[in-house]
Motif scaffolding. Sequence first.
Motif, short mmCIF file in Angstrom:
data_model
loop_
_atom_site.label_atom_id
_atom_site.label_comp_id
_atom_site.label_asym_id
_atom_site.label_seq_id
_atom_site.Cartn_x
_atom_site.Cartn_y
_atom_site.Cartn_z
N ASN A 118 0.80 -1.23 0.00
CA ASN A 118 0.00 0.00 0.00
C ASN A 118 0.83 1.27 0.00
O ASN A 118 0.37 2.32 0.46
CB ASN A 118 -0.98 0.00 1.18
CG ASN A 118 -2.26 -0.73 0.83
OD1 ASN A 118 -2.71 -0.72 -0.31
ND2 ASN A 118 -2.84 -1.39 1.81
N SER A 119 2.05 1.17 -0.50
CA SER A 119 2.89 2.34 -0.64
C SER A 119 3.18 2.96 0.73
O SER A 119 3.16 2.28 1.74
CB SER A 119 2.24 3.35 -1.59
OG SER A 119 3.11 4.41 -1.90
N HIS A 123 1.51 9.13 0.63
CA HIS A 123 0.62 9.03 -0.53
C HIS A 123 -0.85 9.14 -0.13
O HIS A 123 -1.71 9.39 -0.98
CB HIS A 123 0.85 7.71 -1.26
CG HIS A 123 2.10 7.68 -2.08
ND1 HIS A 123 3.30 7.23 -1.57
CD2 HIS A 123 2.35 8.07 -3.35
CE1 HIS A 123 4.23 7.32 -2.50
NE2 HIS A 123 3.69 7.84 -3.58
N PHE A 124 -1.13 8.96 1.16
CA PHE A 124 -2.50 9.05 1.64
C PHE A 124 -2.78 10.38 2.33
O PHE A 124 -3.71 11.08 1.95
CB PHE A 124 -2.80 7.89 2.60
CG PHE A 124 -2.93 6.55 1.92
CD1 PHE A 124 -4.16 6.08 1.51
CD2 PHE A 124 -1.81 5.76 1.69
CE1 PHE A 124 -4.29 4.86 0.87
CE2 PHE A 124 -1.92 4.53 1.06
CZ PHE A 124 -3.16 4.08 0.64
N ASP A 127 -2.78 13.56 0.13
CA ASP A 127 -3.65 13.55 -1.03
C ASP A 127 -5.10 13.75 -0.58
O ASP A 127 -5.62 12.95 0.21
CB ASP A 127 -3.51 12.22 -1.79
CG ASP A 127 -4.27 12.20 -3.10
OD1 ASP A 127 -5.52 12.14 -3.05
OD2 ASP A 127 -3.63 12.25 -4.16
N VAL A 129 -7.89 13.18 -1.91
CA VAL A 129 -8.81 12.10 -2.26
C VAL A 129 -8.47 10.85 -1.44
O VAL A 129 -9.34 10.27 -0.77
CB VAL A 129 -8.75 11.79 -3.76
CG1 VAL A 129 -9.65 10.59 -4.08
CG2 VAL A 129 -9.19 13.01 -4.57
N ARG A 130 -7.22 10.43 -1.48
CA ARG A 130 -6.83 9.22 -0.76
C ARG A 130 -6.97 9.39 0.75
O ARG A 130 -7.19 8.41 1.49
CB ARG A 130 -5.39 8.85 -1.09
CG ARG A 130 -5.18 8.36 -2.51
CD ARG A 130 -3.74 8.03 -2.75
NE ARG A 130 -3.50 7.54 -4.10
CZ ARG A 130 -2.29 7.25 -4.59
NH1 ARG A 130 -1.22 7.42 -3.84
NH2 ARG A 130 -2.16 6.83 -5.82
N ARG A 131 -6.82 10.61 1.23
CA ARG A 131 -6.91 10.85 2.67
C ARG A 131 -8.26 10.42 3.23
O ARG A 131 -8.38 10.01 4.39
CB ARG A 131 -6.65 12.32 2.96
CG ARG A 131 -6.48 12.63 4.43
CD ARG A 131 -5.80 13.97 4.65
NE ARG A 131 -6.58 15.09 4.16
CZ ARG A 131 -6.13 16.01 3.32
NH1 ARG A 131 -4.91 15.92 2.82
NH2 ARG A 131 -6.89 17.02 2.93
N SER A 132 -9.28 10.50 2.39
CA SER A 132 -10.62 10.11 2.84
C SER A 132 -10.71 8.61 3.12
O SER A 132 -11.64 8.15 3.79
CB SER A 132 -11.67 10.51 1.79
OG SER A 132 -11.44 9.83 0.56
N GLN A 133 -9.74 7.82 2.60
CA GLN A 133 -9.71 6.38 2.86
C GLN A 133 -9.21 6.08 4.28
O GLN A 133 -9.33 4.96 4.75
CB GLN A 133 -8.82 5.68 1.85
CG GLN A 133 -9.27 5.84 0.40
CD GLN A 133 -8.29 5.19 -0.56
OE1 GLN A 133 -7.65 4.19 -0.25
NE2 GLN A 133 -8.17 5.77 -1.75
N ASN A 296 -11.93 15.66 7.13
CA ASN A 296 -12.38 14.35 6.64
C ASN A 296 -12.75 13.40 7.77
O ASN A 296 -13.43 12.39 7.55
CB ASN A 296 -11.29 13.70 5.78
CG ASN A 296 -11.17 14.35 4.42
OD1 ASN A 296 -12.10 14.31 3.62
ND2 ASN A 296 -10.03 14.97 4.15
#
Length: 390
Positions: A118-119, A123-124, A127, A129-133, A296
């Motif tokens: 998962n890198s 990267h999360f 970002d 968008v990815r931060r919302s994960q 978020n």
Amino acid sequence: MSSFYKQETPSPAPPPLNGISNAESLQFDLNIIREATNDFSDSNKLGQGGFGVVYTGTLANGQAVAVKRPYVDLGQGNQEFKNEVLLVARLQHRNLVRLLGFCLEGRERLLIYEFVPNSSLDHFIYDPVRRSQLGWQRRQKIIGGIARGLLYLHEDSQLRIIHRDLKASNILLDTEMNPKISDFGTARLFAVDQTQDATSRVVGTYGYMAPEYAMHGLFSVKSNVFSFGVLLLEIISGKKSSRFCNGNTTEGLLSYVRKYLSITLLSLKNFRERVADTNSNESWREGTPSDLIDPNLVDGSRTEMLRCVHVGLLCVQEIEADRPTMGTVVLMLSSYSTTLPLPSRPAFILPSIPEFDTAPQVMVTHSNRSEDREIQESVNEASITELYPR
């Protein structure tokens, strides 16, 4: 100040353990690695850092690996390579990336690690968008895992390790989003009874470095605690430590933190009572510590989030002795019955600056005479810019 600037002494010799002392069992043939990475193809490139490039690969038995290929023309390349092999081969913890082996052939100095799919954390959290994960439970797990990994390095392993470059890009995430601390190229080994050391060569990343290390070359377990505190505040806030856009300017995270503490006149005096009386749905007025929380994070306990902010602020205190140990940090994060002390001001309160695309990043080597400072440009954001005492 000059007393802190001394020539960096070699790390204490590691004890004769199994592993690197039987190096043949860990050594890979270069042809095997070339085949696994499609001859270091660009399509296999995972990332690039200050000391080398990382490739993904698949061994003949089907095992996925990550191969770190240091730059052979860096003056410290060989030393960084040896350092990482000697250290990481002895470290076994679920929150540390596992070294599978190495390759030494000709000019090649390769490190072969387990592949973490998962890198990296940056990267999360950087970002939108990815931060919302990353919901609150996942962020809690990441914070706790990093803390336990550092506690192992400081107190529970057979060696005491000071990482010296703890940052979001050096935290890898596995399939279950468990964090794994990576990149020990600049780590230092301490003797069992050693508490601090000083170096003439300051390396690391701007925004994560403790003031005593950045300004004086002095490092200890408490300098790692500082870096962890910055990383914790990044995870909670979703903001970069070194700079993030705030209106028409960019500013550092700790400057941002200090601003909100100033707005409330360090109203963390009432912080503990507020947190104790606050439920997860209550809105906090503008200018309170809740402004440090990523918008978020709509689900989860506000009390737990604010407690993490509090722990982060304790870790980034300017005075080294005021910061908790990682053992205390793990306890504060896991036991809500533990009363937290009030934090003093964070270090590195820097003014806001006009926004620009890239920040100048350099690696600095100090000597006893200021006119002899040597500055070497880095190939990416991985190294520290030179800072002077206030």
